[in-house]
Design an enzyme around this catalytic site. Structure first.
Site, short mmCIF file in Angstrom:
data_model
loop_
_atom_site.label_atom_id
_atom_site.label_comp_id
_atom_site.label_asym_id
_atom_site.label_seq_id
_atom_site.Cartn_x
_atom_site.Cartn_y
_atom_site.Cartn_z
N ASN A 165 32.75 83.47 20.20
CA ASN A 165 31.43 83.25 20.80
C ASN A 165 31.54 82.12 21.81
OD1 ASN A 165 30.09 85.21 19.19
ND2 ASN A 165 30.00 83.77 17.49
N HIS A 192 36.97 83.82 15.34
CA HIS A 192 36.57 84.38 14.04
C HIS A 192 37.47 85.59 13.75
CE1 HIS A 192 32.35 82.66 13.74
NE2 HIS A 192 32.57 82.50 15.03
N ILE A 224 32.32 78.95 6.17
CA ILE A 224 31.45 78.50 5.08
C ILE A 224 30.37 79.55 4.78
CG2 ILE A 224 29.65 77.28 6.40
CD1 ILE A 224 30.10 74.90 4.47
N GLY A 244 26.04 82.80 21.73
CA GLY A 244 25.61 82.42 20.38
C GLY A 244 26.54 81.42 19.72
N GLN A 245 27.26 80.64 20.52
CA GLN A 245 28.18 79.65 19.95
C GLN A 245 27.39 78.52 19.29
OE1 GLN A 245 30.98 78.02 22.78
NE2 GLN A 245 32.08 76.87 21.22
N HIS A 290 37.01 78.35 18.65
CA HIS A 290 37.46 78.99 17.41
C HIS A 290 37.44 80.49 17.56
CE1 HIS A 290 33.12 78.17 17.10
NE2 HIS A 290 33.02 79.32 16.44
P1 5GP Z 1 30.01 80.14 16.18
O1 5GP Z 1 28.60 80.64 16.08
O2 5GP Z 1 30.05 78.77 16.82
O3 5GP Z 1 30.95 81.11 16.80
O4 5GP Z 1 30.52 80.02 14.70
C1 5GP Z 1 30.54 78.85 13.97
C2 5GP Z 1 30.96 79.24 12.56
O5 5GP Z 1 31.28 78.07 11.86
C3 5GP Z 1 29.85 79.95 11.76
O6 5GP Z 1 30.32 81.22 11.33
C4 5GP Z 1 29.59 79.00 10.59
O7 5GP Z 1 29.32 79.68 9.38
C5 5GP Z 1 30.87 78.19 10.53
N1 5GP Z 1 30.68 76.83 10.03
C6 5GP Z 1 29.71 75.97 10.39
N2 5GP Z 1 29.85 74.80 9.75
C7 5GP Z 1 30.94 74.93 8.95
C8 5GP Z 1 31.59 74.05 8.02
O8 5GP Z 1 31.21 72.90 7.80
N3 5GP Z 1 32.67 74.54 7.37
C9 5GP Z 1 33.14 75.80 7.59
N4 5GP Z 1 34.21 76.17 6.89
N5 5GP Z 1 32.56 76.65 8.46
C10 5GP Z 1 31.47 76.23 9.13
#
Ligand code: 5GP
Ligand code: ZN
Length: 116
Positions: A86, A101, A31, A92-93, A99
């Site tokens: 992450n 990236h 997003i 920084g998760q 997931h």
């Molecule tokens: P993390 O920091 O946990 O590795 O990454 C979480 C990712 O999820 C972030 O890059 C953030 O932009 C994405 N994200 C968070 N909420 C949503 C959502 O509701 N929809 C989508 N498509 N991505 C999301």
């Protein structure tokens, strides 16, 4: 997991730009993209993070990682991409559903971590 954001995306309870799905995985655009191409590959099953993975998840993890370059190419990453997982607070998760990236585009990505 009732309150997990990505489980809600799996169940289509909140919208996401899904670009792939099968019985084990789904992939959708981030997003808040960090580059022109930025999508996430997640397992359908809820696993909080890489730390919670067990031996029984070996095939699933292998499938996710092997699938990453295929979908990356399909999405336009013709000259490489960055793969990030992450994990936990220090990593920084922000969303605690495992997931990967995949981040790319036409330009070289910035250095991820500066040394020294
Ligand atoms: P993390 O920091 O946990 O590795 O990454 C979480 C990712 O999820 C972030 O890059 C953030 O932009 C994405 N994200 C968070 N909420 C949503 C959502 O509701 N929809 C989508 N498509 N991505 C999301
Ligand atoms: Zn979940």
């Amino acid at each position: 997991m009732d309150n997990c954001l990505f489980c809600k995306i799996v169940r289509d309870e909140i919208p996401a730009k899904k670009i792939y799905e099968d019985n084990d995985l789904i992939a959708f655009n981030d997003i808040n993209p960090a580059a022109p191409i930025h999508f996430l590959i997640i397992p359908r099953m809820h696993i909080s993070s890489l730390v919670e993975c067990e031996d029984s998840h070996q095939d699933l993890l292998g499938k996710m990682l092997l699938f990453a370059p295929k979908l990356a190419k399909e999405q336009g990453c013709t000259e490489g991409f960055r793969t990030i997982i992450n994990t936990g607070r220090v990593g920084g998760q922000e969303v605690f559903h495992l997931h990967i990236h995949i981040i790319g585009g036409k330009e070289r990505l910035p250095v991820m971590i500066h040394q020294g």
